[in-house]
Scaffold this motif. Sequence first.
Motif, PDB file in Angstrom:
ATOM      1  N   ILE A  65      10.291  -7.351  27.654  1.00  0.00           N
ATOM      2  CA  ILE A  65       9.722  -8.621  27.574  1.00  0.00           C
ATOM      3  C   ILE A  65      10.651  -9.646  28.188  1.00  0.00           C
ATOM      4  N   HIS A  66      10.316 -10.024  29.514  1.00  0.00           N
ATOM      5  CA  HIS A  66      11.292 -10.963  30.083  1.00  0.00           C
ATOM      6  C   HIS A  66      11.553 -12.384  29.650  1.00  0.00           C
ATOM      7  N   SER A  67      10.317 -12.899  28.933  1.00  0.00           N
ATOM      8  CA  SER A  67      10.180 -14.246  28.472  1.00  0.00           C
ATOM      9  C   SER A  67      11.141 -14.481  27.045  1.00  0.00           C
ATOM     10  N   ILE A  68      11.627 -13.483  26.334  1.00  0.00           N
ATOM     11  CA  ILE A  68      12.601 -13.568  25.215  1.00  0.00           C
ATOM     12  C   ILE A  68      13.913 -13.346  25.854  1.00  0.00           C
ATOM     13  N   THR A  69      14.498 -14.501  25.885  1.00  0.00           N
ATOM     14  CA  THR A  69      15.857 -14.563  26.292  1.00  0.00           C
ATOM     15  C   THR A  69      17.047 -14.365  25.234  1.00  0.00           C
ATOM     16  N   PRO A  70      18.273 -13.944  25.558  1.00  0.00           N
ATOM     17  CA  PRO A  70      19.198 -13.664  24.549  1.00  0.00           C
ATOM     18  C   PRO A  70      19.392 -14.817  23.422  1.00  0.00           C
ATOM     19  N   SER A  71      19.352 -15.915  23.875  1.00  0.00           N
ATOM     20  CA  SER A  71      19.452 -17.158  22.902  1.00  0.00           C
ATOM     21  C   SER A  71      18.472 -17.401  21.961  1.00  0.00           C
ATOM     22  N   MET A  72      17.169 -16.721  22.003  1.00  0.00           N
ATOM     23  CA  MET A  72      16.217 -16.510  21.275  1.00  0.00           C
ATOM     24  C   MET A  72      16.602 -15.330  20.218  1.00  0.00           C
ATOM     25  N   LYS A  73      17.395 -15.658  18.986  1.00  0.00           N
ATOM     26  CA  LYS A  73      17.962 -14.625  18.131  1.00  0.00           C
ATOM     27  C   LYS A  73      16.857 -13.856  17.547  1.00  0.00           C
ATOM     28  N   VAL A  74      16.649 -12.732  17.810  1.00  0.00           N
ATOM     29  CA  VAL A  74      15.547 -11.820  17.184  1.00  0.00           C
ATOM     30  C   VAL A  74      16.173 -10.864  16.189  1.00  0.00           C
ATOM     31  N   SER A  75      15.529 -10.974  14.787  1.00  0.00           N
ATOM     32  CA  SER A  75      16.101 -10.086  13.733  1.00  0.00           C
ATOM     33  C   SER A  75      15.289  -9.011  13.726  1.00  0.00           C
ATOM     34  N   ALA A  76      14.129  -8.855  13.991  1.00  0.00           N
ATOM     35  CA  ALA A  76      13.313  -7.606  13.898  1.00  0.00           C
ATOM     36  C   ALA A  76      12.011  -7.600  14.613  1.00  0.00           C
ATOM     37  N   VAL A  77      11.534  -6.371  15.243  1.00  0.00           N
ATOM     38  CA  VAL A  77      10.449  -6.118  15.947  1.00  0.00           C
ATOM     39  C   VAL A  77       9.266  -5.005  15.223  1.00  0.00           C
ATOM     40  N   THR A  78       8.359  -5.409  15.134  1.00  0.00           N
ATOM     41  CA  THR A  78       7.232  -4.611  14.547  1.00  0.00           C
ATOM     42  C   THR A  78       6.345  -4.203  15.488  1.00  0.00           C
ATOM     43  N   LEU A  79       5.948  -2.890  15.428  1.00  0.00           N
ATOM     44  CA  LEU A  79       4.696  -2.424  16.162  1.00  0.00           C
ATOM     45  C   LEU A  79       3.224  -2.619  15.178  1.00  0.00           C
ATOM     46  N   LEU A  80       2.635  -3.584  15.235  1.00  0.00           N
ATOM     47  CA  LEU A  80       1.623  -3.675  14.295  1.00  0.00           C
ATOM     48  C   LEU A  80       0.741  -2.396  14.030  1.00  0.00           C
ATOM     49  N   GLY A 124       3.104  -0.298  11.932  1.00  0.00           N
ATOM     50  CA  GLY A 124       3.772  -1.177  10.760  1.00  0.00           C
ATOM     51  C   GLY A 124       5.062  -0.595  10.716  1.00  0.00           C
ATOM     52  N   LYS A 125       5.464   0.079  11.733  1.00  0.00           N
ATOM     53  CA  LYS A 125       7.015   0.635  11.881  1.00  0.00           C
ATOM     54  C   LYS A 125       7.865  -0.486  12.504  1.00  0.00           C
ATOM     55  N   THR A 126       9.002  -0.805  12.204  1.00  0.00           N
ATOM     56  CA  THR A 126       9.806  -1.486  13.157  1.00  0.00           C
ATOM     57  C   THR A 126      10.572  -0.566  14.294  1.00  0.00           C
ATOM     58  N   LEU A 127      10.810  -1.147  15.264  1.00  0.00           N
ATOM     59  CA  LEU A 127      11.322  -0.587  16.652  1.00  0.00           C
ATOM     60  C   LEU A 127      12.734  -0.977  16.938  1.00  0.00           C
ATOM     61  N   ALA A 128      13.373  -0.063  17.624  1.00  0.00           N
ATOM     62  CA  ALA A 128      14.767  -0.385  17.891  1.00  0.00           C
ATOM     63  C   ALA A 128      14.477  -1.177  19.086  1.00  0.00           C
ATOM     64  N   PHE A 129      15.379  -2.229  19.130  1.00  0.00           N
ATOM     65  CA  PHE A 129      15.536  -3.188  20.238  1.00  0.00           C
ATOM     66  C   PHE A 129      16.843  -3.682  20.716  1.00  0.00           C
ATOM     67  N   GLU A 130      16.888  -4.200  21.992  1.00  0.00           N
ATOM     68  CA  GLU A 130      18.260  -4.857  22.399  1.00  0.00           C
ATOM     69  C   GLU A 130      17.935  -6.240  23.228  1.00  0.00           C
ATOM     70  N   GLN A 131      18.474  -6.860  22.968  1.00  0.00           N
ATOM     71  CA  GLN A 131      18.573  -8.113  23.776  1.00  0.00           C
ATOM     72  C   GLN A 131      19.411  -8.167  24.931  1.00  0.00           C
ATOM     73  N   ARG A 132      18.945  -8.352  26.160  1.00  0.00           N
ATOM     74  CA  ARG A 132      19.915  -8.347  27.323  1.00  0.00           C
ATOM     75  C   ARG A 132      19.318  -9.580  28.024  1.00  0.00           C
ATOM     76  N   ALA A 133      20.365  -9.676  29.217  1.00  0.00           N
ATOM     77  CA  ALA A 133      20.077 -11.036  29.975  1.00  0.00           C
ATOM     78  C   ALA A 133      18.859 -10.956  30.699  1.00  0.00           C
ATOM     79  N   ASP A 134      18.304  -9.840  30.839  1.00  0.00           N
ATOM     80  CA  ASP A 134      16.970  -9.592  31.657  1.00  0.00           C
ATOM     81  C   ASP A 134      15.933  -9.626  30.526  1.00  0.00           C
ATOM     82  N   GLY A 135      15.935  -9.820  29.286  1.00  0.00           N
ATOM     83  CA  GLY A 135      14.900  -9.869  28.432  1.00  0.00           C
ATOM     84  C   GLY A 135      15.187  -9.176  27.177  1.00  0.00           C
TER      85      GLY A 135
END
Length: 541
Positions: free
Chosen positions: A475-490, A493-504
Amino acid sequence: MAALHGACAMAADTTHSVTPPDAATIEQQWTAANRPYDGARQAILSQALKTAWQGPMQPDWQRLTGYTTPEWYRDAKFGIFIHWGVYSVAAYKGEWYPRHAYERTGEYADYYQHQIATYGPMPQVGYKDLIPRFKAEHFDPNAWAALFREAGARYVVPVAEHHDGFAMYNSRLSDWTAVKMGPHRDVIGELAKAVRAQGMKLGLSSHRAEHDWFYEYGRTFNSDVNDPRYAALYGPAHPSVSNKGEDGQEVDWTFVSDAYLNDWLARSSEIVQDYHPDLMYFDWWVGQPRFRQALAEFAAFYYNQAAARGQGVVLNYKLNDMRPGTGTMNIERGQAADIRPQPWQTETSISPDSWGYAEGDTYKSPDEIVQLLADVVSKNGNLLLNIGPKADGTIPSEAQGILHAIGQWMHANGEAIYSTRPWQRFGEGPTQVVAGTMQDTKTKPYTADDFRFTTKDNHLYAIEMAWPASGHAQIHSITPSMKVSAVTLLATGKTLAFEQRADGLHLTLPAQPAGVHVYAYRIDMPTNPSHTTEEGNAAKQ
């Protein structure tokens, strides 16, 4: 047996062209047919106009800009539209059958041939003769309402009267109603009770404005439209006249009498007085210049009577039929290109070809409909999805299957839809919708790179329009400055592994969940993600 009778009827059909009566004669016949209802009409009009001038609104377009869309509607997001009436008996290419059945030549001549082959020759037989066949013997409003609720709908909008002039409600202004003929039931009254018992809001739709000219082709030859005995059903049937003005825009010059405007206002007001709908929907022809003052009077009456009961109501209009800010705009079979500053609605049918039931009809897939819902909601809109029941009151199995699939998706993913608001931008990805009216089948298929965004509380929702074959989403629109704490696949209902990089934001996905192929992610952040203001400072895609 009907087909054999029809084949003989075609051979015996002796209709001939006639000169349509002039407007004065038409009005005399129509006025005489409606004279028995003069007292009731005047009583309804008197009360409606009194209310229009006594309340927070008045029949002035400047004053009407004080309207505000209620929160229930902004939260609801998804509704069901119902086109059901006498035209369902013919089940031939949809709800405009009663008009085209009188077109003997041209593009729609097959409707006329179908009418006389199936039901008999004109003028002896016409659209009126389909009414006794409209029995609705299997109509179960409680089962309908339960299905709509299961599908995830939060409001339901049955057509109270379509262009054909047959009222599906208990009108004091006509004998041509479902209470007095055909089913002999107050279809709207029964649906209203069932819908509200399921906790949904009730909307009602009136297409009576178009009735002024709807049966015009029946005037051109020896048909029952010209029989004064049926003038109360077939209406004025004035010839429709339009041409392009100097600016190239279509200008409508069709005759509309003062008597017809009064009748339109009375019938529209009667629906409100008797059923108190939370939403009223008008088709496009109320934008014809002759309707402008009557429409302002109705709007003021509708808003004022609702305010007196503490009811938040919605008045849907199309195109430029009302001044911006005086109601809630509806785009027929189309979408918006970007986030609109005011709440709006798109209406489309579960069929790409018709609104009323048609034998051999085609249907959209649940994927297409959920993708449309996600796109519309991301742009501050609602989706009103139409179905067309059969004449016996059953809902086609194909439509039921689609509604069940949508309901399953909404049960798992509705958190990303209900009560949400637009984000800074509606989405990202390569697929651009074709915006505007009558464009709903022209958008190219969505890809796994297409996302739509919504927000609620401290959550940002990203809705992916297709599943990525790589098992990885970005997801390109979510930049590193937007601190994400968790991502859930609705869907799981399970949380997903994620990584914030310069490209999203990069997501590692599990095995593809079963069901509709649209996937919503809840993205948690420490603070409320920035979203658009009511003034609509919307970012472009």
